[in-house]
Design a protein around this motif. Sequence first.
Motif, short mmCIF file in Angstrom:
data_model
loop_
_atom_site.label_atom_id
_atom_site.label_comp_id
_atom_site.label_asym_id
_atom_site.label_seq_id
_atom_site.Cartn_x
_atom_site.Cartn_y
_atom_site.Cartn_z
N ARG A 104 9.82 3.91 -3.24
CA ARG A 104 8.94 4.85 -3.82
C ARG A 104 9.49 5.90 -4.41
O ARG A 104 8.94 6.38 -5.62
N ARG B 109 2.65 1.69 -3.37
CA ARG B 109 1.64 1.97 -4.42
C ARG B 109 1.32 3.61 -4.32
O ARG B 109 0.76 3.91 -5.33
N LEU B 110 1.80 4.32 -3.43
CA LEU B 110 1.30 5.67 -3.19
C LEU B 110 2.24 6.33 -4.26
O LEU B 110 1.76 7.34 -4.80
N LYS C 271 3.03 5.34 -7.15
CA LYS C 271 2.57 4.84 -8.69
C LYS C 271 1.37 3.89 -8.61
O LYS C 271 1.23 2.85 -8.33
N PRO C 272 0.26 4.79 -8.21
CA PRO C 272 -1.06 3.87 -7.91
C PRO C 272 -1.62 3.15 -8.78
O PRO C 272 -2.14 2.20 -8.51
N GLU C 273 -1.12 3.29 -10.13
CA GLU C 273 -1.72 2.19 -11.34
C GLU C 273 -0.75 0.88 -11.21
O GLU C 273 -1.23 0.00 -12.01
N ASP D 18 0.97 -1.23 -0.13
CA ASP D 18 0.08 -0.23 -0.07
C ASP D 18 0.99 1.21 0.09
O ASP D 18 0.65 1.98 -0.64
#
Length: 626
Positions: free
Chosen positions: A513, A459-460, A462-464, A456
């Motif tokens: 990230r 993914r912040l 690169k949300p996709e 989680d």
Amino acid sequence: MNAFRGDSALSDIELEEKFSQRRLNQSVTGRLLPLIAPIWRQIAAVIGIEIVQVLAIFARPLLIGFVIDRGLRQAGPGVDAPIIAWACVGLAATWGLRFALGGLSQYYAGIAAIRVLNDLRTRVFAHVQTLSVGYFDRTKAGRIIARADRDVDTLEPLLIQGPPEFLSAILRLCLSGFLLWLIAPSLLAGLTAVVPILLIATLLFKRVSQRSWAKVAENRSRFTAHLVETVAAVRLIKQSGRDQENLAKYRGLLEDFNRSLIFGTVRSGWFAPFTGLLTTAGLALTLVVGGRGIALGTLTLGELAQSLFYVFLFLAPLQEFSDLFERFANGTACAQRIFLLLDTKPEITDSPAALSLPVVRGEIEFRNVSFGYRPGRPVIRALDLQIGAGELLAIVGPTGHGKSTLVQLLTRFYDADEGAVLLDGQDIRTISERSLRNHVGVVLQDNVLFGGTVLDNLRLAKPEAGDDELIAASRRIGAHDVLQSLPHGYATQVGALGSQLSQGQRQLICLVRAYLADPSVLVLDEATSAIDVSTERRIQQALRVLCEGRTALVIAHRLETIRSAHRIAVIENGRIVELGPHETLAAAGGHYAALYGAYERSAGLGPVPQLARRQRHPDEDHVPSA
């Protein structure tokens, strides 16, 4: 806004007033009405139900008076059982109707409350996210939380329950007065004599109560802010052994709150007994006038009984006004603070013609930049610095001399007071904030993780991205072994602010990230100063991968991590005093040589890993020194 930047002499409320450029004690009625516009149907339904309930209430005295005058025949034989029976049925129906409509009223009021309060919370939350970093640097987190939570909750009795209850009180007051006038105008004349007294008392109560509850709301915000700060700094408090002193401060804030609450209650506590006195006087007057009417034959016993009910219905709303106005005062005080926050404008905003840069080479220039967090106390002084595309520049110097401030200016968390910061020759004030921060990535010492799993948090950036892509990036950085070894691998819950992970594990997640975000410019602000020894090698590998092919600024106290930088800039008192490669500066015997020598002696350094740097292009030799 710069005129009071960092002005610690201002109180919390004064500082908020400066930010919003408006006074706290301003009327907010006109701003509260739009909040209930989207829920007018629910409010109208509640008002309609209140009207029906009021009519049901007034049916009871009519039925009772009818039973006394017709059902209990004083002159005839016995009683009229059918009339009494129908009256009892009617009374039961009014109570049944009141219970049923009461539940329906609560249902509609609840729907309205959820919608309007959630909309307001969302509005406050969205606005908070637009505010500049400077606002958060000078405002306690607890005060912001109090605005979005407790203060919003306090508006429910004012916006949702208040209007229907106020309308009900007005209807009962007016309808009972009208019926009293029909039965005996002399009864109404006696009661209306107390109305001017009540109006004057109500206005006085409103003014006193509003000031008192404003002070209560302010003191509540203070102890809430201190509680939030304590939770955030619990490790520091325990380590320093200041828990008793911190508890004493919290108790002091609670005592201030309690004193203001007691003082406010004492100042406004006279209103309820005062209205009770008026009620008693009204009842006594009704009995005297009504008894005389029965003696003279102008009033029946049933009409006197009705009149007593109407007197209660006339005077009860006057007593309810104390509670309604207390809610109004409390809700208004909280609404003023909410609107004070909503009126605060961000200091840093995009210009109308802000640019969005699709591609950035990574050339950076600080051109005659001066900046200070407080007026007359500059941190950066007329600084000139050029950084070539793809260059790895290390920035060193004593604490508090402006190293991290350069990051604040480059990311445009603050704007320079004088001069300009340029990216690819473009003043960053002409670039949209979103575009600028998409191209400039920052990894801080105080790494921030959110509640959720490791995936989680990755993914912040690169949300996709799918799980496989996130894990592949972790492998590329060299963090996979560490993250996979967590109790549940990438599905491990990191805890609040990453509290379930070590400092090194949190930093590795932040570096992954940054790699996923793929910025053209990377800033490492003390990114390796708090790394545990066991992950030092992996951190160095991650930094080497991150710095490849992009402009990188490394700000560090651990000087062994930046010896291989293309150039090293030494900052003292907001100015660059030396600039060049490690070997050149170390041989010059100046500021850098003294800093590095002292560091070597204190750390006992042997051979250390270095950040890999790519070969400089010959054209980069034109980059001037400061």
